[in-house]
Design a protein around this motif. Structure first.
Motif, mmCIF file in Angstrom:
data_model
loop_
_atom_site.group_PDB
_atom_site.id
_atom_site.type_symbol
_atom_site.label_atom_id
_atom_site.label_comp_id
_atom_site.label_asym_id
_atom_site.label_seq_id
_atom_site.Cartn_x
_atom_site.Cartn_y
_atom_site.Cartn_z
ATOM 1 N N CYS A 184 -32.003 5.003 -65.878
ATOM 2 C CA CYS A 184 -31.501 3.792 -66.546
ATOM 3 C C CYS A 184 -30.025 3.577 -66.245
ATOM 4 C CB CYS A 184 -31.706 3.899 -68.056
ATOM 5 S SG CYS A 184 -33.417 3.806 -68.600
ATOM 6 N N VAL A 185 -29.258 4.652 -66.238
ATOM 7 C CA VAL A 185 -27.820 4.555 -65.948
ATOM 8 C C VAL A 185 -27.610 4.042 -64.526
ATOM 9 C CG1 VAL A 185 -25.689 5.881 -65.633
ATOM 10 C CG2 VAL A 185 -27.139 6.290 -67.632
ATOM 11 N N VAL A 186 -28.339 4.608 -63.577
ATOM 12 C CA VAL A 186 -28.202 4.181 -62.183
ATOM 13 C C VAL A 186 -28.620 2.728 -62.023
ATOM 14 C CG1 VAL A 186 -29.069 4.563 -59.840
ATOM 15 C CG2 VAL A 186 -28.397 6.505 -61.246
ATOM 16 N N TRP A 187 -29.731 2.343 -62.643
ATOM 17 C CA TRP A 187 -30.204 0.961 -62.572
ATOM 18 C C TRP A 187 -29.158 0.011 -63.120
ATOM 19 C CZ3 TRP A 187 -31.110 -3.128 -65.764
ATOM 20 C CH2 TRP A 187 -31.936 -4.144 -65.294
ATOM 21 N N ALA A 188 -28.597 0.333 -64.280
ATOM 22 C CA ALA A 188 -27.586 -0.532 -64.899
ATOM 23 C C ALA A 188 -26.353 -0.642 -63.999
ATOM 24 C CB ALA A 188 -27.199 0.003 -66.278
ATOM 25 N N LEU A 189 -25.932 0.463 -63.390
ATOM 26 C CA LEU A 189 -24.785 0.425 -62.473
ATOM 27 C C LEU A 189 -25.068 -0.457 -61.263
ATOM 28 C CD1 LEU A 189 -23.516 4.110 -62.501
ATOM 29 C CD2 LEU A 189 -22.163 2.078 -63.049
ATOM 30 N N LEU A 190 -26.257 -0.311 -60.698
ATOM 31 C CA LEU A 190 -26.617 -1.131 -59.543
ATOM 32 C C LEU A 190 -26.617 -2.613 -59.879
ATOM 33 C CD1 LEU A 190 -29.494 0.921 -57.889
ATOM 34 C CD2 LEU A 190 -27.277 0.387 -56.910
ATOM 35 N N TYR A 191 -27.248 -2.975 -60.984
ATOM 36 C CA TYR A 191 -27.323 -4.390 -61.336
ATOM 37 C C TYR A 191 -25.989 -4.948 -61.817
ATOM 38 C CZ TYR A 191 -32.152 -5.153 -60.314
ATOM 39 O OH TYR A 191 -33.326 -5.312 -59.638
ATOM 40 N N ALA A 192 -25.176 -4.121 -62.446
ATOM 41 C CA ALA A 192 -23.869 -4.602 -62.915
ATOM 42 C C ALA A 192 -22.905 -4.828 -61.755
ATOM 43 C CB ALA A 192 -23.261 -3.607 -63.902
ATOM 44 N N THR A 193 -23.112 -4.137 -60.648
ATOM 45 C CA THR A 193 -22.185 -4.254 -59.521
ATOM 46 C C THR A 193 -22.713 -5.180 -58.430
ATOM 47 O OG1 THR A 193 -23.086 -2.210 -58.582
ATOM 48 C CG2 THR A 193 -21.098 -2.018 -59.936
ATOM 49 N N VAL A 194 -23.829 -4.846 -57.807
ATOM 50 C CA VAL A 194 -24.295 -5.635 -56.666
ATOM 51 C C VAL A 194 -25.665 -6.276 -56.849
ATOM 52 C CG1 VAL A 194 -22.961 -4.311 -55.002
ATOM 53 C CG2 VAL A 194 -25.299 -3.624 -55.505
ATOM 54 N N GLY A 195 -26.451 -5.799 -57.785
ATOM 55 C CA GLY A 195 -27.841 -6.250 -57.913
ATOM 56 C C GLY A 195 -28.005 -7.739 -58.102
ATOM 57 N N PHE A 196 -27.394 -8.287 -59.127
ATOM 58 C CA PHE A 196 -27.523 -9.720 -59.391
ATOM 59 C C PHE A 196 -26.846 -10.542 -58.307
ATOM 60 C CE2 PHE A 196 -28.207 -8.466 -63.930
ATOM 61 C CZ PHE A 196 -29.483 -8.975 -64.032
ATOM 62 N N ALA A 197 -25.718 -10.067 -57.810
ATOM 63 C CA ALA A 197 -24.992 -10.828 -56.783
ATOM 64 C C ALA A 197 -25.840 -10.980 -55.523
ATOM 65 C CB ALA A 197 -23.674 -10.135 -56.462
ATOM 66 N N VAL A 198 -26.466 -9.911 -55.097
ATOM 67 C CA VAL A 198 -27.312 -9.965 -53.899
ATOM 68 C C VAL A 198 -28.515 -10.867 -54.144
ATOM 69 C CG1 VAL A 198 -28.832 -8.596 -52.417
ATOM 70 C CG2 VAL A 198 -26.559 -7.743 -52.994
ATOM 71 N N PHE A 199 -29.164 -10.726 -55.289
ATOM 72 C CA PHE A 199 -30.332 -11.543 -55.604
ATOM 73 C C PHE A 199 -29.992 -13.026 -55.561
ATOM 74 C CE2 PHE A 199 -32.771 -13.867 -58.837
ATOM 75 C CZ PHE A 199 -34.046 -13.729 -58.310
ATOM 76 N N TRP A 200 -28.926 -13.432 -56.258
ATOM 77 C CA TRP A 200 -28.568 -14.846 -56.304
ATOM 78 C C TRP A 200 -28.041 -15.350 -54.973
ATOM 79 C CZ3 TRP A 200 -31.099 -17.475 -59.465
ATOM 80 C CH2 TRP A 200 -31.435 -16.989 -60.717
ATOM 81 N N ALA A 201 -27.425 -14.486 -54.179
ATOM 82 C CA ALA A 201 -26.982 -14.898 -52.844
ATOM 83 C C ALA A 201 -28.182 -15.217 -51.958
ATOM 84 C CB ALA A 201 -26.125 -13.808 -52.211
ATOM 85 N N VAL A 202 -29.230 -14.423 -52.037
ATOM 86 C CA VAL A 202 -30.440 -14.677 -51.253
ATOM 87 C C VAL A 202 -31.109 -15.970 -51.711
ATOM 88 C CG1 VAL A 202 -32.775 -13.831 -50.776
ATOM 89 C CG2 VAL A 202 -30.833 -12.276 -50.644
ATOM 90 N N VAL A 203 -31.220 -16.151 -53.037
ATOM 91 C CA VAL A 203 -31.833 -17.379 -53.557
ATOM 92 C C VAL A 203 -31.035 -18.604 -53.116
ATOM 93 C CG1 VAL A 203 -32.314 -18.672 -55.678
ATOM 94 C CG2 VAL A 203 -32.976 -16.276 -55.499
ATOM 95 N N ALA A 204 -29.706 -18.531 -53.230
ATOM 96 C CA ALA A 204 -28.868 -19.670 -52.838
ATOM 97 C C ALA A 204 -28.989 -19.955 -51.345
ATOM 98 C CB ALA A 204 -27.414 -19.400 -53.207
ATOM 99 N N ALA A 205 -29.020 -18.912 -50.536
ATOM 100 C CA ALA A 205 -29.134 -19.103 -49.090
ATOM 101 C C ALA A 205 -30.470 -19.742 -48.727
ATOM 102 C CB ALA A 205 -28.972 -17.773 -48.366
ATOM 103 N N LEU A 206 -31.532 -19.284 -49.364
ATOM 104 C CA LEU A 206 -32.852 -19.851 -49.070
ATOM 105 C C LEU A 206 -32.982 -21.276 -49.582
ATOM 106 C CD1 LEU A 206 -35.208 -16.824 -49.813
ATOM 107 C CD2 LEU A 206 -34.619 -17.784 -47.593
ATOM 108 N N ALA A 207 -32.502 -21.508 -50.790
ATOM 109 C CA ALA A 207 -32.651 -22.839 -51.386
ATOM 110 C C ALA A 207 -31.704 -23.857 -50.766
ATOM 111 C CB ALA A 207 -32.408 -22.766 -52.885
ATOM 112 N N GLY A 208 -30.679 -23.407 -50.081
ATOM 113 C CA GLY A 208 -29.704 -24.317 -49.496
ATOM 114 C C GLY A 208 -30.150 -24.947 -48.196
ATOM 115 N N SER A 209 -31.237 -24.485 -47.633
ATOM 116 C CA SER A 209 -31.698 -25.055 -46.372
ATOM 117 C C SER A 209 -33.150 -25.491 -46.504
ATOM 118 C CB SER A 209 -31.574 -24.021 -45.250
ATOM 119 O OG SER A 209 -32.623 -23.085 -45.325
ATOM 120 N N PRO A 210 -33.553 -26.470 -45.717
ATOM 121 C CA PRO A 210 -34.965 -26.896 -45.767
ATOM 122 C C PRO A 210 -35.921 -25.769 -45.378
ATOM 123 C CG PRO A 210 -33.636 -28.452 -44.490
ATOM 124 C CD PRO A 210 -32.760 -27.300 -44.843
#
Length: 163
Positions: free
Chosen positions: A103-129
C-alpha cells in the motif's frame, strides 16, 4: 488526479492514497474470505474457479505472502492477489503485514508519477483523431470480447476460454 485530491500537501495526498488502497485491499480480502462458502453455489462460483484466481492462488502458494506486497506494483494483479489471499483464508494479521508495504509503495507511485502518466496518455490520445479512434476501437473490442465470452458460456454451460 481527482479534484478532491488536488492542492493537498504531499504528505496528506500520500496519506489519502494510502487509506484508499488500504481500504480497497482489505475490502477485497474480506469479501473473498467471507464469500467462499456461499459463492461456490452461486453465479460467482465460476469466478472462484477461474484461471486467473487459480493462477494467483498458485503464485501465493509457491512464493508466499511477499507476492501480496509485490502485487501492488503490477497493474491487474493487485485485486486478484488480495482476493486469492482471502480465498486461501490467510490469517488477517499475516495478510495485513504483507499488504501494508505494498500500500505504501502504491501510494508513493500514484502520488508522484501514476496519475500524471495516466492523464498524459489520455490527453495525448484524446487530442488527436487517431487517439479518439484508438479509444473507440478499444471499447468496441472489449464489447465484442465480452459478448463472445457470454455466448460461449451460455452455449457450453460453463466458463468460456478465449482461443
Amino acid at each position: 488526479m481527482p479534484s478532491f485530491l488536488e492542492g493537498l500537501p504531499f504528505r496528506w495526498l500520500l496519506l489519502a492514497l494510502f487509506l484508499v488502497v488500504f481500504c480497497r485491499a482489505q475490502a477485497t480480502y474480506w469479501v473473498a474470505r467471507l464469500a467462499v462458502t456461499g459463492a461456490s453455489r452461486s453465479r460467482w462460483g465460476g469466478w472462484l474457479r477461474s484461471p486467473a484466481v487459480r493462477r494467483e492462488s498458485a503464485l501465493l502458494e509457491r512464493w508466499g505472502l511477499p507476492v501480496v506486497t509485490a502485487s501492488f506494483v503490477v497493474v491487474g494483479l493487485q485485486t486478484v492477489m488480495n482476493a486469492a489471499a482471502g480465498l486461501a483464508r490467510v490469517a488477517w494479521w499475516r495478510y495485513t503485514v504483507a499488504m501494508v508495504p505494498g500500500c505504501v509503495v502504491w501510494a508513493l507511485l500514484y502520488a508522484t508519477v501514476g496519475f500524471a502518466v495516466f492523464w498524459a496518455v489520455v490527453a495525448a490520445l484524446a487530442g488527436s483523431p487517431w487517439g479518439v479512434a484508438a479509444i473507440g476501437g478499444l471499447v468496441v473490442a472489449a464489447a465484442v470480447a465480452l459478448t463472445v465470452i457470454h455466448r460461449r458460456r451460455r452455449r457450453t454451460g460453463g466458463p468460456a476460454r478465449l482461443p
